[in-house]
Write a protein that holds these residues in place. Structure first.
Motif, short mmCIF file in Angstrom:
data_model
loop_
_atom_site.label_atom_id
_atom_site.label_comp_id
_atom_site.label_asym_id
_atom_site.label_seq_id
_atom_site.Cartn_x
_atom_site.Cartn_y
_atom_site.Cartn_z
N VAL A 1 0.83 -1.21 0.00
CA VAL A 1 0.00 0.00 0.00
C VAL A 1 0.86 1.26 0.00
CG1 VAL A 1 -1.62 1.36 1.38
CG2 VAL A 1 -2.01 -1.09 1.06
N ALA A 2 1.87 1.29 0.87
CA ALA A 2 2.73 2.47 0.96
C ALA A 2 3.50 2.70 -0.35
CB ALA A 2 3.71 2.30 2.12
N LEU B 1 -14.37 10.65 -1.20
CA LEU B 1 -13.98 10.47 0.20
C LEU B 1 -14.81 11.37 1.11
CD1 LEU B 1 -12.07 9.17 2.25
CD2 LEU B 1 -10.43 11.00 1.79
N VAL B 2 -15.09 12.59 0.66
CA VAL B 2 -15.93 13.50 1.45
C VAL B 2 -17.33 12.90 1.62
CG1 VAL B 2 -17.06 15.76 1.44
CG2 VAL B 2 -14.64 15.57 0.84
N ARG B 3 -17.90 12.37 0.53
CA ARG B 3 -19.23 11.76 0.61
C ARG B 3 -19.22 10.52 1.48
NH1 ARG B 3 -21.29 9.56 -3.62
NH2 ARG B 3 -19.41 9.49 -4.91
N ALA B 4 -18.14 9.73 1.42
CA ALA B 4 -18.05 8.51 2.22
C ALA B 4 -17.98 8.86 3.71
CB ALA B 4 -16.83 7.70 1.80
N ARG B 5 -17.24 9.90 4.05
CA ARG B 5 -17.18 10.32 5.45
C ARG B 5 -18.51 10.90 5.92
NH1 ARG B 5 -12.40 10.92 8.07
NH2 ARG B 5 -13.22 12.70 9.22
N ARG B 6 -19.21 11.58 5.00
CA ARG B 6 -20.51 12.15 5.34
C ARG B 6 -21.50 11.06 5.72
NH1 ARG B 6 -23.29 14.50 0.34
NH2 ARG B 6 -21.32 15.66 0.25
N HIS B 7 -21.48 9.95 4.97
CA HIS B 7 -22.45 8.86 5.21
C HIS B 7 -21.83 7.69 5.96
CE1 HIS B 7 -25.17 10.97 2.54
NE2 HIS B 7 -24.27 10.96 1.58
N ARG C 1 -14.28 2.92 4.63
CA ARG C 1 -13.12 3.23 5.45
C ARG C 1 -12.17 4.13 4.66
NH1 ARG C 1 -10.64 -2.15 7.92
NH2 ARG C 1 -9.27 -0.54 8.80
N PRO C 2 -11.74 5.27 5.24
CA PRO C 2 -10.86 6.20 4.51
C PRO C 2 -9.57 5.55 4.03
CG PRO C 2 -11.77 7.25 6.47
CD PRO C 2 -12.16 5.81 6.55
N VAL C 3 -8.99 4.64 4.83
CA VAL C 3 -7.73 4.02 4.44
C VAL C 3 -7.89 3.24 3.14
CG1 VAL C 3 -5.99 2.32 5.10
CG2 VAL C 3 -6.88 3.90 6.81
N ARG C 4 -8.96 2.48 3.05
CA ARG C 4 -9.21 1.71 1.83
C ARG C 4 -9.53 2.63 0.66
NH1 ARG C 4 -12.93 -3.44 3.85
NH2 ARG C 4 -11.36 -4.37 5.24
N MET C 5 -10.27 3.69 0.93
CA MET C 5 -10.65 4.62 -0.13
C MET C 5 -9.41 5.33 -0.69
SD MET C 5 -13.28 5.77 -1.81
CE MET C 5 -14.68 5.38 -0.75
N ALA D 1 -5.44 5.79 -5.13
CA ALA D 1 -4.09 5.70 -5.67
C ALA D 1 -4.03 4.75 -6.86
CB ALA D 1 -3.12 5.25 -4.58
N THR D 2 -4.70 3.61 -6.76
CA THR D 2 -4.71 2.66 -7.88
C THR D 2 -5.42 3.25 -9.09
OG1 THR D 2 -6.77 1.57 -7.16
CG2 THR D 2 -4.70 0.73 -6.27
N GLU D 3 -6.49 3.99 -8.85
CA GLU D 3 -7.22 4.60 -9.96
C GLU D 3 -6.39 5.69 -10.64
OE1 GLU D 3 -9.97 3.90 -11.40
OE2 GLU D 3 -11.21 2.73 -10.02
N VAL D 4 -5.68 6.49 -9.85
CA VAL D 4 -4.83 7.53 -10.42
C VAL D 4 -3.74 6.90 -11.29
CG1 VAL D 4 -3.13 9.31 -9.89
CG2 VAL D 4 -5.29 9.23 -8.63
N LEU D 5 -3.09 5.85 -10.79
CA LEU D 5 -2.04 5.19 -11.56
C LEU D 5 -2.60 4.55 -12.82
CD1 LEU D 5 0.07 3.55 -8.71
CD2 LEU D 5 0.70 5.48 -10.14
N ALA D 6 -3.78 3.94 -12.73
CA ALA D 6 -4.39 3.31 -13.90
C ALA D 6 -4.77 4.37 -14.94
CB ALA D 6 -5.61 2.51 -13.48
N THR D 7 -5.33 5.47 -14.47
CA THR D 7 -5.72 6.56 -15.38
C THR D 7 -4.51 7.16 -16.08
OG1 THR D 7 -7.62 7.10 -13.97
CG2 THR D 7 -6.90 8.79 -15.51
#
Length: 255
Positions: A39-40, A128-134, A138-142, A147-153
């Motif tokens: 992850v790191a 992440l803001v919406r996930a924390r709102r509701h 988990r923020p760590v997983r999000m 990060a994986t989506e940014v690298l894939a994009t």
């Protein structure tokens, strides 16, 4: 002369024993720290590439316009379909594939490498803001998913930049259409490899098949990415028609 007893099948050394450092490699992969190291490493690579690409890049006015339009569409869908997404997280026996992959791939197809990664980072910041709102994730997983989506994009956008002289002409010929398909495959390969790697290290299943997604989930993901290609073509050649893809996205998510 006494012959040495022959080895049975069960006594034969495993394949890893013939590889240099095979035993050490297995110990590293089975270490409790392996998922955290993975992850790191992925997050560090993501931040480094994202900063470097945006410092070196110079987006055009057209890139900025497409980024704004794509952000408006993604934000409108996210807020309007928030209830649907939360229900899909908690209702059993319901297929859930994050629609963020649609916006990320579309961004990779219409934006340069740096802005495409920045758009994905902003998209997941909003998620992440919406996930924390509701309190729905988990923020760590999000953050790792982001990060994986940014690298894939960025990988998909880099592939397009390497194979085409004019990325804005994507979809205007058979060859450029094939480049778009290759970019989609690169996006899927990078994203799913990074996700499955950390899941495998964390769960240590007996076989790789235990962490692979099901056929239904993969079919939904491919349909989502195909719609992303359609959205990208609209953004490049008929941006005024891009909002018409929103009803298609809603219908796909409710199916």
């Amino acid at each position: 002369m006494r012959r040495a007893p022959e080895r049975g099948v069960r006594d034969r050394p495993k394949l890893g024993a013939y590889l240099p450092g095979g035993t050490a490699l297995r110990k590293i992969l089975r270490s409790p720290a392996a998922p955290a190291v993975c992850v790191a490493s992925v997050e560090l690579l993501c931040v480094t590439w994202l900063v470097a690409a945006n410092v070196a890049g110079r987006p055009s006015a057209g890139d900025v316009g497409r980024c704004v339009l794509l952000s408006v569409l993604a934000g409108a869908y996210a807020e309007g379909g928030d209830r649907i997404e939360r229900l899909r997280r908690y209702v059993a026996n319901t297929t859930f594939v994050n629609a963020s992959s649609l916006w990320c791939l579309a961004g990779a197809l219409v934006l340069p490498v740096g802005p495409a990664g920045a758009f994905t980072a902003l998209l997941y910041g909003h998620t992440l803001v919406r996930a924390r709102r509701h309190r729905s994730a988990r923020p760590v997983r999000m953050i790792y998913t982001a990060a994986t989506e940014v690298l894939a994009t960025m990988s998909a956008a880099a592939l397009i930049a390497a194979l085409t002289d004019d990325p804005d002409a994507l979809g205007t010929s058979l060859r450029l259409g094939a480049v778009g398909v290759l970019a989609m495959l690169a996006y899927v390969l990078v994203n799913q490899t990074l996700i499955l790697a950390v899941v495998y290290l964390a769960s240590q299943p007996t076989s790789l098949r235990g962490v692979l997604p099901g056929v239904e989930d993969e079919t939904m993901e491919l349909a989502t990415l195909a719609l992303a290609v359609l959205l990208a073509v609209c953004l490049l050649h008929a941006p005024y028609l891009a909002p018409l893809t929103l009803p298609l996205i809603v219908v796909l998510r409710r199916s």
